[in-house]
Each structure stands twice: as C-alpha cells, then as structure tokens.
Design a protein around this motif. Structure first.
Motif, PDB file in Angstrom:
ATOM      1  N   ILE A 270       0.832  -1.201   0.000  1.00  0.00           N
ATOM      2  CA  ILE A 270       0.000   0.000   0.000  1.00  0.00           C
ATOM      3  C   ILE A 270       0.868   1.252   0.000  1.00  0.00           C
ATOM      4  O   ILE A 270       1.765   1.413   0.828  1.00  0.00           O
ATOM      5  N   THR A 271       0.605   2.125  -0.974  1.00  0.00           N
ATOM      6  CA  THR A 271       1.254   3.431  -1.056  1.00  0.00           C
ATOM      7  C   THR A 271       0.183   4.459  -1.342  1.00  0.00           C
ATOM      8  O   THR A 271      -0.728   4.194  -2.130  1.00  0.00           O
ATOM      9  N   ASN A 272       0.273   5.624  -0.738  1.00  0.00           N
ATOM     10  CA  ASN A 272      -0.756   6.636  -0.982  1.00  0.00           C
ATOM     11  C   ASN A 272      -0.178   8.036  -0.958  1.00  0.00           C
ATOM     12  O   ASN A 272       0.686   8.362  -0.147  1.00  0.00           O
ATOM     13  N   ASN A 273      -0.684   8.873  -1.870  1.00  0.00           N
ATOM     14  CA  ASN A 273      -0.398  10.299  -1.863  1.00  0.00           C
ATOM     15  C   ASN A 273      -1.537  11.005  -1.142  1.00  0.00           C
ATOM     16  O   ASN A 273      -2.680  10.983  -1.618  1.00  0.00           O
ATOM     17  N   ASN A 274      -1.243  11.602   0.003  1.00  0.00           N
ATOM     18  CA  ASN A 274      -2.259  12.321   0.771  1.00  0.00           C
ATOM     19  C   ASN A 274      -2.322  13.751   0.220  1.00  0.00           C
ATOM     20  O   ASN A 274      -1.466  14.572   0.524  1.00  0.00           O
ATOM     21  N   ILE A 275      -3.331  14.023  -0.592  1.00  0.00           N
ATOM     22  CA  ILE A 275      -3.373  15.250  -1.383  1.00  0.00           C
ATOM     23  C   ILE A 275      -4.370  16.247  -0.810  1.00  0.00           C
ATOM     24  O   ILE A 275      -5.516  15.891  -0.520  1.00  0.00           O
ATOM     25  N   VAL A 276      -3.914  17.482  -0.667  1.00  0.00           N
ATOM     26  CA  VAL A 276      -4.788  18.598  -0.309  1.00  0.00           C
ATOM     27  C   VAL A 276      -4.654  19.644  -1.410  1.00  0.00           C
ATOM     28  O   VAL A 276      -3.565  20.173  -1.640  1.00  0.00           O
ATOM     29  N   TYR A 277      -5.763  19.908  -2.114  1.00  0.00           N
ATOM     30  CA  TYR A 277      -5.726  20.860  -3.222  1.00  0.00           C
ATOM     31  C   TYR A 277      -6.735  21.974  -2.974  1.00  0.00           C
ATOM     32  O   TYR A 277      -7.926  21.707  -2.797  1.00  0.00           O
ATOM     33  N   LYS A 278      -6.237  23.206  -2.940  1.00  0.00           N
ATOM     34  CA  LYS A 278      -7.090  24.386  -2.826  1.00  0.00           C
ATOM     35  C   LYS A 278      -7.089  25.092  -4.171  1.00  0.00           C
ATOM     36  O   LYS A 278      -6.129  25.762  -4.552  1.00  0.00           O
ATOM     37  N   MET A 279      -8.170  24.902  -4.913  1.00  0.00           N
ATOM     38  CA  MET A 279      -8.263  25.437  -6.265  1.00  0.00           C
ATOM     39  C   MET A 279      -8.338  26.955  -6.252  1.00  0.00           C
ATOM     40  O   MET A 279      -8.935  27.555  -5.351  1.00  0.00           O
ATOM     41  N   SER A 280      -7.742  27.575  -7.259  1.00  0.00           N
ATOM     42  CA  SER A 280      -7.801  29.026  -7.367  1.00  0.00           C
ATOM     43  C   SER A 280      -9.241  29.466  -7.622  1.00  0.00           C
ATOM     44  O   SER A 280     -10.030  28.747  -8.238  1.00  0.00           O
ATOM     45  N   GLU A 281      -9.577  30.651  -7.155  1.00  0.00           N
ATOM     46  CA  GLU A 281     -10.924  31.163  -7.353  1.00  0.00           C
ATOM     47  C   GLU A 281     -11.235  31.333  -8.835  1.00  0.00           C
ATOM     48  O   GLU A 281     -12.377  31.154  -9.270  1.00  0.00           O
ATOM     49  N   GLU A 282     -10.228  31.652  -9.616  1.00  0.00           N
ATOM     50  CA  GLU A 282     -10.422  31.816 -11.057  1.00  0.00           C
ATOM     51  C   GLU A 282     -10.915  30.523 -11.697  1.00  0.00           C
ATOM     52  O   GLU A 282     -11.861  30.517 -12.493  1.00  0.00           O
ATOM     53  N   LEU A 283     -10.269  29.402 -11.335  1.00  0.00           N
ATOM     54  CA  LEU A 283     -10.685  28.116 -11.900  1.00  0.00           C
ATOM     55  C   LEU A 283     -12.075  27.730 -11.420  1.00  0.00           C
ATOM     56  O   LEU A 283     -12.885  27.185 -12.186  1.00  0.00           O
ATOM     57  N   LYS A 284     -12.365  27.984 -10.153  1.00  0.00           N
ATOM     58  CA  LYS A 284     -13.697  27.672  -9.635  1.00  0.00           C
ATOM     59  C   LYS A 284     -14.777  28.412 -10.416  1.00  0.00           C
ATOM     60  O   LYS A 284     -15.808  27.833 -10.789  1.00  0.00           O
ATOM     61  N   GLN A 285     -14.556  29.689 -10.667  1.00  0.00           N
ATOM     62  CA  GLN A 285     -15.549  30.489 -11.391  1.00  0.00           C
ATOM     63  C   GLN A 285     -15.706  30.002 -12.826  1.00  0.00           C
ATOM     64  O   GLN A 285     -16.821  29.965 -13.357  1.00  0.00           O
TER      65      GLN A 285
END
Length: 473
Positions: A270-285
């Motif tokens: 078992i291997t895992n990448n523990n990812i936290v991504y905070k998307m830019s507001e521009e991409l969200k819009q």
C-alpha cells in the motif's frame, strides 16, 4: 454526411475481403457484387460539463511529495504514507549488529521529475507508522492517529538541483537520477537484524512484515514552490567494520563497507499520496460557468453524452441490408490554461462509461474499447483522439438499441503504463525482422503531478465510417 465515389470492381473485391475479416455483421463475401459505397458521417455534435473529482486512489508506486502554489492553478500539497516490501533475506552471518554504521531512507527522482522551481529548498520529516494502513486508501487520507507527531525518526532539506552541478536542475539534459537521502536511527537497523535472526517468517510476505513494521509517513516540513515525483523509495542499511590483517608488521587494518537494501515500495504494498488541493478562485468560477476543464491530481473530470442512439438511427436508415462498419472515432481539442509554472494538459486521458469509472479504478484494468478507451495528448494538433471505438458501436448495432448508460461517459486524466515487447536477436536483426511492440499494462488515476486543460467540445469531431453495398439494375 459525405459519400465517396463508387469503387471499381477490382477494388471492391479487395475491400470486401478486408472488411469481412473485421466485421461481425452478416454481410460476408456478398459485398463483392455490384458496387460498394463508403459513407463517412461526421455531422454529430457533443457537449460536456465539469464534475468535481476530489477523491482518487493512487494505485501507483509513483509518489508525490511537496507543496506548490501556482498562480492560475491554486495550492497543491502532497505527503506520502507507504508500506514496504521486505527482502526475503537479511545478512546475519557475515555481519554483526555493531557493524551497522547507519540507516538511510533513499527517495529517488528522475531528471525531469518535478513541477515548479528546481532551486527552492524544501524540507521533509519522516515518522514511523504505529498501525497498518487501511485498504482501499484514497487521496483524502489523513495519517492522524497512525503516527506520533512528537517522535520523528528523520528529517532533511533538499532541492531538485543535481548534486555537484551548481544551478543545474534535475530537469536538465541527460539520464540523471537524484537521490534524496534521510538518515534514520541506527537502532532501526539493529531491530531489523534481530527480527530476521529470531523470525524469518516476518519477511516471508508483505502482510506479515507490515504487522511488524507498518511503514512510514513522509511529510513536508517547510518550503513551497515544487512537487517532486518519487520513483524509488527504499531503506538501506550500511555496514562498516575495521578488521586487522594478520601477520603484518607493522600491524595494518582493513575497512569493510557494505550496504543492504532490505525493503522498498513496490506495487504489491500500500502506497498513498495524501493530497490537499485548494483550487484558485479563477478556476472555480470558470468551472461554475460550465467550462469543461480537466484538473488533476484532484479537481475536475468532464462528463458528456456520446450520441450513440443518433449514430445507430442514421446507420439503420442509410446502411441498407448489407454493410460493414469501418471505424468510429472521437477527437476533442484541448486548450492549455494559463499559469505561472508551465503546467500542461495531462499526457493521457481515459474515456470510460460513467457507471464503470469507480469499478475501473478499483482494480487493475486496461481499456477494453467497449466501455473504456484512452487517448494521448497530441501537442501538434493540441487534441485528444479516441480512434478505437469501432467495437463499441458494433456492440450497440448488434443489440439494436442504445440505453442512457451506453451514452453516459466520463473523461478523466490517467496514467497509462506500457509493456515493451522486443523481438530482437541476431537473425531478426540481420534479416531486418527486428520488431518492437508496446501494449498497455495498466491505467491508473493521474496523481503524479498537477495538470490541467480545457476540452473544447464546440470543435469536437465524431467520425463514423461504414461501407454499404448498392445494387445495380
């Protein structure tokens, strides 16, 4: 709909033989009579919609480590948790515990194995896990409760610069691998030695080994500006002993230096990448406005409906009683999204039926060209082309109908791995028969680096081609 000119009788005979080998229809050899018309229908439209994809399984030994804050993309942070595959043998005969000089965690990266700035210093801290990792495990996994935050066993700082070459990044020319080495307690090597001495069964399987040593948590400690792809992750034990050489005057000694690579991350553990991504507001819009964006490792997939029922209807209305399906393809232009770190479109994407996506990634699967397909990014045409959809439409033609589930698809970034088969020997080389072929060995979620693109469905092209017989008087 385009219709090509009628073929001559000689060409018709050739076409019919080739087509019949590929077709599952009942046309058979009857296409040799009269005339054959090739129909290419590309008058179809398709549209897509972005869907959030915040949860992925790594299912790869490639590990992502670092912290990247990129304008136009957002902030991506990834730590690593991993088990280890043990060696089946630890040398306890020629060495002694007091010979152990050091123990090091070795993390390796390729020359182009990062996104971001090669120079910026980054830090990592290593913790020993105190219980086994869950399975399945996903990108939102948090190691809280799996380690003691007050008891790190190693730390270091690192860059992506090549050792000994000032201002040359690991993305420079040449086949270069950079090792990031972290010194671990020597006592860990002694524990390993004693465990093999008393219980070799611990090393017989990765499951038994994980009960004794659950693995490591490798965390970012400081720095921002780079995420690094770790391609090898192993723990080495280094031995050093000084032994006198007998019958020498004056007395001389010999120094022995040995190394044992006794455990490593492999596909079986078992291997895992523990990812936290905070998307830019521009991409969200942009996504909220309906722009069909692909963003990975986590971010957005694209859903769309493939017009299978319309293709089937046109085929049934125009093909006549004898026809052979030649091909079906889908090509979608992809636009790069501006950012300040040169993040590019994903190198591969997977097209899979919506109902089958979770099942596809839950196991080790490859494309079947019935419900799943893959395409590579063409940097010249700036597009993805799924060219092997013939079996998909043949299956629908055979059933005589298409359901909603047949039309609902998801496109997502994917990591496509290949097996290279080379037929190379003296005779094949000498006589010019040397061949090399590749075949897909695995398709997994793309979690190896940040990527993003916009799919331009307004200029997407579906091309459906079939041959039909037209009878003369």
């Amino acid at each position: 709909m385009k219709k090509l000119a009628l073929l001559s009788a000689g060409v018709i005979a050739t076409l019919s033989v080739i087509s019949c080998d590929e077709s599952t229809s009942t046309a058979g050899g009857s296409l040799v009579e009269d005339e054959v018309e090739i129909v290419i229908d590309s008058n179809f439209t398709v549209s897509g919609r972005p869907v959030s994809n915040d949860l992925v399984q790594s299912r790869t030994v490639l590990q992502l480590l670092g912290n990247l804050d990129a304008k136009g993309y957002g902030n991506l942070r990834s730590d690593i948790v991993c088990q280890y595959m043990p060696s089946s043998y630890v040398d306890t005969f020629y060495v002694k515990p007091d010979y152990i000089d050091s123990v090091k965690l070795v993390l390796s990266m390729y020359k182009d194995g990062f996104a971001g700035d090669s120079v910026v210093p980054m830090g990592l801290t290593v913790y020993e896990l105190n219980k086994q990792l869950p399975s399945p495990i996903y990108s939102d996994f948090t190691p809280d409760g799996y380690y003691d935050p007050s008891a790190p066993i190693g730390s270091t700082s690192y860059s992506a610069l090549i050792d000994g070459a000032e201002d040359i990044g690991a993305d420079s020319e040449g086949s270069i691998i950079k090792d990031i080495k972290v010194t671990l307690p020597t006592e860990f090597g002694v524990r390993l030695y004693n465990q093999f001495k008393t219980s070799e069964a611990t090393f017989a399987t990765p499951q038994a080994f994980a009960k004794w040593f659950p693995g490591l948590y490798i965390a970012n400690s400081f720095g921002s500006g780079r995420v690094t792809r770790i391609v090898n992750n192993m723990i080495n034990v280094y031995y050093r002993s000084v032994m006198p050489i007998p019958d020498t005057d004056p007395q001389r000694d010999t120094v022995f230096n040995l190394v044992g690579s006794y455990m490593a991350v492999t596909p079986e553990v078992i291997t895992n990448n523990n990812i936290v991504y905070k998307m830019s507001e521009e991409l969200k819009q942009r996504a909220q406005s309906g722009e069909t964006m692909l963003i990975a490792p986590t971010g957005y997939d694209v859903e769309f409906n493939f017009p299978a029922r319309e293709i089937l209807r046109r085929y049934q209305e125009n093909s006549g009683s004898l026809a052979v399906v030649n091909s079906l393809s889908l090509s979608i232009p992809a636009k790069e999204i501006e950012n300040d770190y040169g993040l590019t479109p994903p190198p591969y994407v997977l097209l899979v039926k919506k109902k089958d996506k979770d099942k596809f990634f839950a196991g080790t699967q490859i494309n079947d060209n019935l419900s799943s397909f893959y395409a590579s990014y063409n940097s010249t045409t700036k597009s993805y082309t799924f060219s092997s959809m013939r079996d998909y439409i043949l299956d629908i033609i055979k059933k005589g109908e298409a359901t909603e589930e047949d039309e609902e698809f998801v496109i997502c970034p994917a990591l496509v791995s290949f097996y290279v088969n080379s037929n190379s020997n003296y005779y094949s080389y000498y006589y010019g028969y040397n061949t090399t072929s590749t075949q897909v060995s695995s398709i997994t979620p793309y979690v190896t680096e940040p990527v993003m693109a916009t799919l331009d469905f307004s200029n997407a092209k579906i091309k459906f081609s079939y041959s039909k017989q037209t009878f003369g008087n």
